[in-house]
Design a protein around this motif. Structure first.
Motif, PDB file in Angstrom:
ATOM      1  N   ARG A  78       1.073  -1.171  -0.006  1.00  0.00           N
ATOM      2  CA  ARG A  78       0.051   0.204  -0.015  1.00  0.00           C
ATOM      3  C   ARG A  78       0.985   1.156  -0.135  1.00  0.00           C
ATOM      4  O   ARG A  78       0.409   2.216  -1.013  1.00  0.00           O
ATOM      5  N   ARG A  79       2.106   1.092   0.890  1.00  0.00           N
ATOM      6  CA  ARG A  79       3.003   2.370   0.758  1.00  0.00           C
ATOM      7  C   ARG A  79       3.420   2.933  -0.639  1.00  0.00           C
ATOM      8  O   ARG A  79       4.190   4.250  -0.145  1.00  0.00           O
ATOM      9  N   LEU A  80       3.509   1.804  -1.393  1.00  0.00           N
ATOM     10  CA  LEU A  80       4.037   1.915  -2.906  1.00  0.00           C
ATOM     11  C   LEU A  80       3.008   3.508  -3.729  1.00  0.00           C
ATOM     12  O   LEU A  80       3.311   4.061  -4.586  1.00  0.00           O
ATOM     13  N   ALA A  81       1.745   3.386  -3.460  1.00  0.00           N
ATOM     14  CA  ALA A  81       1.215   4.411  -3.947  1.00  0.00           C
ATOM     15  C   ALA A  81       1.230   5.429  -3.068  1.00  0.00           C
ATOM     16  O   ALA A  81      -0.050   6.289  -3.619  1.00  0.00           O
ATOM     17  N   ARG A  82       1.443   5.757  -2.069  1.00  0.00           N
ATOM     18  CA  ARG A  82       1.277   6.612  -0.980  1.00  0.00           C
ATOM     19  C   ARG A  82       1.644   7.977  -1.720  1.00  0.00           C
ATOM     20  O   ARG A  82       0.819   8.778  -1.166  1.00  0.00           O
ATOM     21  N   ASP A  83       2.162   8.472  -2.344  1.00  0.00           N
ATOM     22  CA  ASP A  83       2.544   9.510  -3.039  1.00  0.00           C
ATOM     23  C   ASP A  83       1.881  10.154  -4.487  1.00  0.00           C
ATOM     24  O   ASP A  83       1.822  11.185  -4.890  1.00  0.00           O
ATOM     25  N   ASP A  84       0.695   8.869  -5.055  1.00  0.00           N
ATOM     26  CA  ASP A  84      -0.326   9.169  -5.899  1.00  0.00           C
ATOM     27  C   ASP A  84      -1.693   9.852  -5.541  1.00  0.00           C
ATOM     28  O   ASP A  84      -2.119   9.460  -5.212  1.00  0.00           O
TER      29      ASP A  84
ATOM     30  N   HIS B  33      -9.199  -5.016  -8.127  1.00  0.00           N
ATOM     31  CA  HIS B  33      -9.124  -5.011  -9.441  1.00  0.00           C
ATOM     32  C   HIS B  33      -7.928  -3.397  -9.182  1.00  0.00           C
ATOM     33  O   HIS B  33      -6.766  -3.479 -10.584  1.00  0.00           O
ATOM     34  N   ASN B  34      -8.926  -2.238  -8.843  1.00  0.00           N
ATOM     35  CA  ASN B  34      -8.070  -1.257  -9.722  1.00  0.00           C
ATOM     36  C   ASN B  34      -6.497  -0.778  -8.552  1.00  0.00           C
ATOM     37  O   ASN B  34      -6.253  -0.361  -8.700  1.00  0.00           O
ATOM     38  N   SER B  35      -7.027  -1.659  -7.778  1.00  0.00           N
ATOM     39  CA  SER B  35      -5.306  -1.278  -7.170  1.00  0.00           C
ATOM     40  C   SER B  35      -4.433  -2.051  -7.590  1.00  0.00           C
ATOM     41  O   SER B  35      -3.802  -1.652  -7.407  1.00  0.00           O
ATOM     42  N   LEU B  36      -4.586  -3.119  -8.019  1.00  0.00           N
ATOM     43  CA  LEU B  36      -4.105  -4.136  -8.397  1.00  0.00           C
ATOM     44  C   LEU B  36      -3.596  -3.407 -10.101  1.00  0.00           C
ATOM     45  O   LEU B  36      -2.315  -3.671 -10.060  1.00  0.00           O
ATOM     46  N   GLN B  37      -4.260  -3.053 -10.392  1.00  0.00           N
ATOM     47  CA  GLN B  37      -3.443  -2.743 -12.093  1.00  0.00           C
ATOM     48  C   GLN B  37      -3.103  -0.711 -11.992  1.00  0.00           C
ATOM     49  O   GLN B  37      -2.552  -1.145 -12.351  1.00  0.00           O
ATOM     50  N   TYR B  38      -3.492  -0.591 -11.135  1.00  0.00           N
ATOM     51  CA  TYR B  38      -2.472   0.275 -10.755  1.00  0.00           C
ATOM     52  C   TYR B  38      -1.340   0.311 -10.472  1.00  0.00           C
ATOM     53  O   TYR B  38      -0.628   0.920 -11.412  1.00  0.00           O
ATOM     54  N   LEU B  39      -0.385  -0.841  -9.301  1.00  0.00           N
ATOM     55  CA  LEU B  39       0.510  -1.153  -9.156  1.00  0.00           C
ATOM     56  C   LEU B  39       1.171  -1.549 -10.603  1.00  0.00           C
ATOM     57  O   LEU B  39       2.227  -1.677 -10.328  1.00  0.00           O
TER      58      LEU B  39
END
Length: 232
Positions: A167-173, A208-214
């Motif tokens: 989850r922290r990988l998306a923290r700046d987006d 699904h959206n979270s995974l596709q974002y990553l």
């Protein structure tokens, strides 16, 4: 002897909690070598409680033994992320379904409103969204309590440890987090309405959206920044 043992246990717990937090928050990145001398000095504990802490972290999959290098922080590959989400979708959709069937409507109505107004937490000028992540944790806890299934909760426990790192990988987006807040609001709203099918479907869409974002952002697991995508 008993006092010494008690002191050792406390030191081990302290070392474990600090190292675990450092790994989840990316202060210790994947591949970092956790040398006994260095970490003992940094954490202010002897090598015995440090080894106990490292053993617990290895059992959780946050660290791993590496030949010739001792213990290192475990890596996060895109393949591993996909595998995590495959399990997470199944467990979280089941939890959302059960929560919708058994929930306290007022609790989830309140959470819906809080997610609908979460933009102020996400748009923090400091770049830190700790309060937003606390709100997400509140929703998780509310769903756990409403689902009231200890076997499901136990299955989710270790999985969530690894998901906290991801989850922290998306923290700046901020854009993704704003979309995520809307998705969480829909999950909470569906549960408040007692609509089990919609709660499950909303959870699946969010994951699904979270995974596709990553995957689309081509996350570099060795850093806390995202690589540039093909479309810039």
């Amino acid at each position: 002897m008993q006092e010494s043992r008690a002191g050792s246990v406390r030191a081990s717990d302290r070392a474990y909690e600090t190292l675990r937090s450092d790994i989840i928050e990316w202060r210790l990145s994947p591949g970092t070598v956790l040398g006994e001398l260095e970490q003992s000095a940094r954490l202010g504990v002897s090598r015995t409680p440090l080894r106990e802490a490292l053993s617990r972290l290895t059992a959780e999959g946050l660290t791993a033994a590496h030949r010739g290098r001792g213990v290192v922080v475990s890596d996060i590959s895109l393949e591993k992320i996909s595998e995590l989400f495959a399990v997470r979708i199944s467990l979280d959709c089941t939890a959302a379904t059960l929560a919708a069937e058994r929930s306290d409507q007022d609790i989830f109505n309140t959470l819906t409103i809080r997610f609908e107004t979460a933009s102020t937490l996400i748009s923090s000028s400091s770049g830190e969204q700790h309060e937003y992540y606390r709100l997400v944790a509140e929703l998780d806890s509310a769903i756990d309590a409403a689902a009231a299934n200890p076997y499901l909760l136990q299955a989710q426990k270790q999985l969530r440890t690894h998901l906290s790192r991801v989850r922290r990988l998306a923290r700046d987006d901020a854009a993704r987090l704003l979309a995520s807040a809307a998705e969480h609001a829909q999950i909470a709203r569906s549960i408040a309405q007692g609509n089990a099918d919609l709660a499950s479907a909303s959870t699946k869409v969010h994951l699904h959206n979270s995974l596709q974002y990553l995957l689309a952002a081509r996350i570099d697991p060795g850093s806390t920044t995202r690589k540039e995508t093909a479309h810039g």
